[in-house]
Design a protein around this motif. Structure first.
Motif, PDB file in Angstrom:
ATOM      1  N   LEU A 286     156.893 -42.219  30.414  1.00 24.59           N
ATOM      2  CA  LEU A 286     155.515 -41.967  29.993  1.00 24.59           C
ATOM      3  C   LEU A 286     154.816 -43.295  29.771  1.00 24.59           C
ATOM      4  N   GLY A 287     153.610 -43.430  30.302  1.00 21.70           N
ATOM      5  CA  GLY A 287     152.806 -44.624  30.060  1.00 21.70           C
ATOM      6  C   GLY A 287     151.493 -44.243  29.394  1.00 21.70           C
ATOM      7  N   ILE A 288     151.126 -44.995  28.372  1.00 20.67           N
ATOM      8  CA  ILE A 288     149.858 -44.730  27.685  1.00 20.67           C
ATOM      9  C   ILE A 288     149.318 -46.046  27.137  1.00 20.67           C
ATOM     10  N   ARG A 289     148.059 -46.329  27.425  1.00 22.57           N
ATOM     11  CA  ARG A 289     147.461 -47.548  26.900  1.00 22.57           C
ATOM     12  C   ARG A 289     147.128 -47.356  25.424  1.00 22.57           C
ATOM     13  N   PRO A 290     147.025 -48.454  24.649  1.00 18.08           N
ATOM     14  CA  PRO A 290     146.792 -48.319  23.206  1.00 18.08           C
ATOM     15  C   PRO A 290     145.569 -47.490  22.845  1.00 18.08           C
ATOM     16  N   GLU A 291     144.514 -47.532  23.664  1.00 16.59           N
ATOM     17  CA  GLU A 291     143.330 -46.727  23.344  1.00 16.59           C
ATOM     18  C   GLU A 291     143.552 -45.247  23.603  1.00 16.59           C
ATOM     19  N   GLY A 292     144.661 -44.905  24.299  1.00 13.88           N
ATOM     20  CA  GLY A 292     144.991 -43.497  24.526  1.00 13.88           C
ATOM     21  C   GLY A 292     145.853 -42.898  23.441  1.00 13.88           C
ATOM     22  N   VAL A 293     146.254 -43.719  22.459  1.00 15.77           N
ATOM     23  CA  VAL A 293     147.002 -43.228  21.298  1.00 15.77           C
ATOM     24  C   VAL A 293     145.997 -42.990  20.174  1.00 15.77           C
ATOM     25  N   LEU A 294     145.800 -41.732  19.815  1.00 13.97           N
ATOM     26  CA  LEU A 294     144.781 -41.362  18.825  1.00 13.97           C
ATOM     27  C   LEU A 294     145.428 -41.261  17.452  1.00 13.97           C
ATOM     28  N   VAL A 295     144.795 -41.838  16.440  1.00 15.04           N
ATOM     29  CA  VAL A 295     145.373 -41.929  15.097  1.00 15.04           C
ATOM     30  C   VAL A 295     144.443 -41.255  14.096  1.00 15.04           C
ATOM     31  N   ALA A 296     145.035 -40.495  13.175  1.00 19.19           N
ATOM     32  CA  ALA A 296     144.272 -39.821  12.109  1.00 19.19           C
ATOM     33  C   ALA A 296     144.928 -40.110  10.765  1.00 19.19           C
ATOM     34  N   LYS A 297     144.148 -39.999   9.689  1.00 18.20           N
ATOM     35  CA  LYS A 297     144.674 -40.250   8.341  1.00 18.20           C
ATOM     36  C   LYS A 297     145.205 -38.983   7.687  1.00 18.20           C
ATOM     37  N   GLU A 298     145.019 -37.864   8.335  1.00 13.94           N
ATOM     38  CA  GLU A 298     145.500 -36.591   7.772  1.00 13.94           C
ATOM     39  C   GLU A 298     146.077 -35.744   8.895  1.00 13.94           C
ATOM     40  N   ALA A 299     146.879 -34.750   8.506  1.00  9.82           N
ATOM     41  CA  ALA A 299     147.537 -33.892   9.488  1.00  9.82           C
ATOM     42  C   ALA A 299     146.499 -33.052  10.236  1.00  9.82           C
ATOM     43  N   ILE A 310     153.491 -52.623  12.107  1.00  8.93           N
ATOM     44  CA  ILE A 310     152.815 -53.917  12.163  1.00  8.93           C
ATOM     45  C   ILE A 310     151.348 -53.679  12.491  1.00  8.93           C
ATOM     46  N   ILE A 311     150.468 -54.374  11.782  1.00 10.94           N
ATOM     47  CA  ILE A 311     149.034 -54.266  12.033  1.00 10.94           C
ATOM     48  C   ILE A 311     148.518 -55.643  12.455  1.00 10.94           C
ATOM     49  N   GLU A 312     147.894 -55.687  13.629  1.00 10.83           N
ATOM     50  CA  GLU A 312     147.308 -56.929  14.118  1.00 10.83           C
ATOM     51  C   GLU A 312     145.787 -56.812  14.044  1.00 10.83           C
ATOM     52  N   PRO A 313     145.145 -57.435  13.067  1.00  9.42           N
ATOM     53  CA  PRO A 313     143.677 -57.393  13.007  1.00  9.42           C
ATOM     54  C   PRO A 313     143.063 -58.340  14.036  1.00  9.42           C
ATOM     55  N   TYR A 317     138.543 -54.638  16.189  1.00 11.43           N
ATOM     56  CA  TYR A 317     139.525 -53.551  16.239  1.00 11.43           C
ATOM     57  C   TYR A 317     140.888 -54.075  15.789  1.00 11.43           C
ATOM     58  N   ASP A 318     141.800 -53.148  15.491  1.00  8.79           N
ATOM     59  CA  ASP A 318     143.177 -53.480  15.125  1.00  8.79           C
ATOM     60  C   ASP A 318     144.124 -52.899  16.164  1.00  8.79           C
ATOM     61  N   ILE A 319     145.273 -53.560  16.331  1.00  7.38           N
ATOM     62  CA  ILE A 319     146.383 -52.999  17.092  1.00  7.38           C
ATOM     63  C   ILE A 319     147.472 -52.656  16.093  1.00  7.38           C
ATOM     64  N   VAL A 320     147.866 -51.378  16.056  1.00  6.87           N
ATOM     65  CA  VAL A 320     148.809 -50.884  15.063  1.00  6.87           C
ATOM     66  C   VAL A 320     150.060 -50.370  15.773  1.00  6.87           C
ATOM     67  N   ALA A 331     148.830 -48.613  19.098  1.00  2.45           N
ATOM     68  CA  ALA A 331     147.563 -47.887  19.106  1.00  2.45           C
ATOM     69  C   ALA A 331     146.423 -48.841  18.795  1.00  2.45           C
ATOM     70  N   ARG A 332     145.272 -48.559  19.376  1.00  2.00           N
ATOM     71  CA  ARG A 332     144.065 -49.338  19.074  1.00  2.00           C
ATOM     72  C   ARG A 332     143.194 -48.507  18.139  1.00  2.00           C
ATOM     73  N   THR A 333     142.894 -49.061  16.983  1.00  2.00           N
ATOM     74  CA  THR A 333     142.075 -48.360  15.996  1.00  2.00           C
ATOM     75  C   THR A 333     140.902 -49.245  15.587  1.00  2.00           C
ATOM     76  N   ARG A 334     139.930 -48.663  14.935  1.00  2.00           N
ATOM     77  CA  ARG A 334     138.849 -49.496  14.414  1.00  2.00           C
ATOM     78  C   ARG A 334     139.392 -50.389  13.298  1.00  2.00           C
ATOM     79  N   SER A 335     138.722 -51.483  13.062  1.00  2.00           N
ATOM     80  CA  SER A 335     139.188 -52.472  12.101  1.00  2.00           C
ATOM     81  C   SER A 335     139.372 -51.863  10.713  1.00  2.00           C
ATOM     82  N   GLY A 336     140.570 -52.073  10.132  1.00  2.00           N
ATOM     83  CA  GLY A 336     140.859 -51.606   8.783  1.00  2.00           C
ATOM     84  C   GLY A 336     141.154 -50.128   8.654  1.00  2.00           C
ATOM     85  N   PHE A 337     141.269 -49.416   9.786  1.00  2.00           N
ATOM     86  CA  PHE A 337     141.501 -47.972   9.725  1.00  2.00           C
ATOM     87  C   PHE A 337     142.835 -47.649   9.050  1.00  2.00           C
ATOM     88  N   VAL A 338     143.879 -48.405   9.381  1.00  2.00           N
ATOM     89  CA  VAL A 338     145.173 -48.274   8.698  1.00  2.00           C
ATOM     90  C   VAL A 338     145.296 -49.492   7.778  1.00  2.00           C
TER      91      VAL A 338
END
Length: 369
Positions: A286-299, A310-313, A317-320, A331-338
């Motif tokens: 399976l291949g998926i780019r970081p922007e294709g990994v969707l992250v949420a703070k709740e179930a 590891i969080i790379e600010p 944006y951040d890479i988590v 995963a690619r998330t908006r800055s400070g999301f995690v």
């Protein structure tokens, strides 16, 4: 018009084959970037087009005429190298004028040609200076000007900005693109830097171990990589790739990564598409780019609980890094999301951005939802 074509080109250095049956057609005014790791054959290909290397088999054609037996001076091609290679005892004017004086052009014509090129490159105020008084970026402009001043059929560039610092590289990328659009010359550019390739090219030619892997627009090679090498060479951060199994799951399909009992939910049609592509044989990646990994703070429905490692600010944006079973997904998330490493979050994979590869051959199965 200047078209360049390579037909079945082979090149050996002793017993080592560095170019393997290369076929490529470059259209008039096109900006082509040869991209690959060091030693992949891209510079040798460029030098063969220029006439600085001979080929063992195949044809090199310029405007439909074979040139592989012609000297480089008879091919009407200019080349810019990573090293500036300027004459230190000459002024900028004299460096740019040198190839024109070598053809015994009269002084008035030389002055006009040098003035025009200096204006295009925005170095008119530097013409009286010597290379020792110039910055790296200005020296590279002079080197480009010396190559362009005689208006060659094509411009070849071998990592011309590789020796510059990051800020200058960014500035020179924009300058080279602007110059290409203004001059309209056929350009072949060699680099190992995929950011340079993506920002400059009309089409990217990706090479690996002397073999052409894929040719396409920057958008095409990024969104539709033909194999695992291209998928993980183009893009920053690189595409996530993990061993995976696919099984039926109620009315849908479950894609489970190695070491995980749980799986991501996909549409049921994935099963039939993989069967048609002979991809359901246990050799699936399976291949998926970081922007294709969707992250949420709740179930949420379809999301799996995961832990941030590891969080790379990176400013906007951040890479988590998220641990899923025994695998890591970036995963690619908006800055400070995690906020912190160790936080529990939920993740899913966007089915529309998922790629599937045959692990044995490395080739894409061409399955996209």
């Amino acid at each position: 018009m200047t078209q360049i074509e390579l037909r079945g080109v082979q090149k050996f250095f002793g017993a080592v084959q560095v170019i393997r049956d290369l076929n490529l057609k470059i259209e008039d005014n096109e900006f082509i970037v040869l991209l690959g790791q060091s030693g992949c054959g891209k510079t040798t290909t460029l030098r063969a087009i220029a006439g600085l290397e001979t080929v063992d088999e195949g044809d090199i054609l310029i405007d439909g005429q074979p040139v592989q037996h012609l000297k480089c001076s008879d091919r009407d091609i200019a080349m810019v190298f990573q090293s500036f290679s300027l004459y230190p005892h000459m002024t900028v004017y004299e460096n740019i004028a040198f190839p024109l004086r070598a053809t015994r052009m009269n002084k008035g014509e030389v002055d006009k040609a040098v003035g025009e090129i200096a204006g295009v490159l925005r170095i008119t105020d530097l013409l009286a200076k010597k290379p020792s008084a110039l910055s790296g970026g200005d020296m590279q402009r002079v080197a480009i000007g010396r190559a362009l001043v005689r208006r060659p059929k094509a411009m070849l560039m071998d990592e011309p900005i590789g020796a510059l610092d990051a800020k200058l590289r960014e500035e020179m990328r924009a300058e080279i693109k602007r110059l290409h659009l203004k001059q309209g010359s056929t350009t072949i550019y060699v680099t190992h830097d995929q950011i340079e390739a993506m920002s400059l090219a009309d089409r990217i030619v990706i090479m690996h171990e002397g073999v052409l892997q894929q040719v396409g627009s920057p958008q095409d090679v990024y969104a539709h990589p033909t194999n695992l090498f291209v998928a993980q060479f183009v893009g920053s951060p690189v595409m996530n790739v993990a061993d995976a199994t696919v099984s039926a799951n109620g009315s849908g399909a479950k894609v489970a990564m190695e070491g995980s009992q749980e799986g991501f939910t996909f549409p049921n049609q994935l099963l039939g598409m993989l069967d048609s592509a002979n991809g359901a044989n246990g050799n699936l990646a399976l291949g998926i780019r970081p922007e294709g990994v969707l992250v949420a703070k709740e179930a949420l429905s379809g999301y799996l609980p995961v832990e941030a490692h590891i969080i790379e600010p990176l400013g906007s944006y951040d890479i988590v890094d998220l641990k899923v079973g025994s695998q890591m997904l970036r995963a690619r998330t908006r800055s400070g999301f995690v906020p912190r490493a160790g936080d529990k979050v939920w993740a899913r994979i966007d089915p529309a951005q998922a790629h599937f590869f045959d692990k044995l051959s490395g080739n894409s199965l061409g399955v996209r939802l």
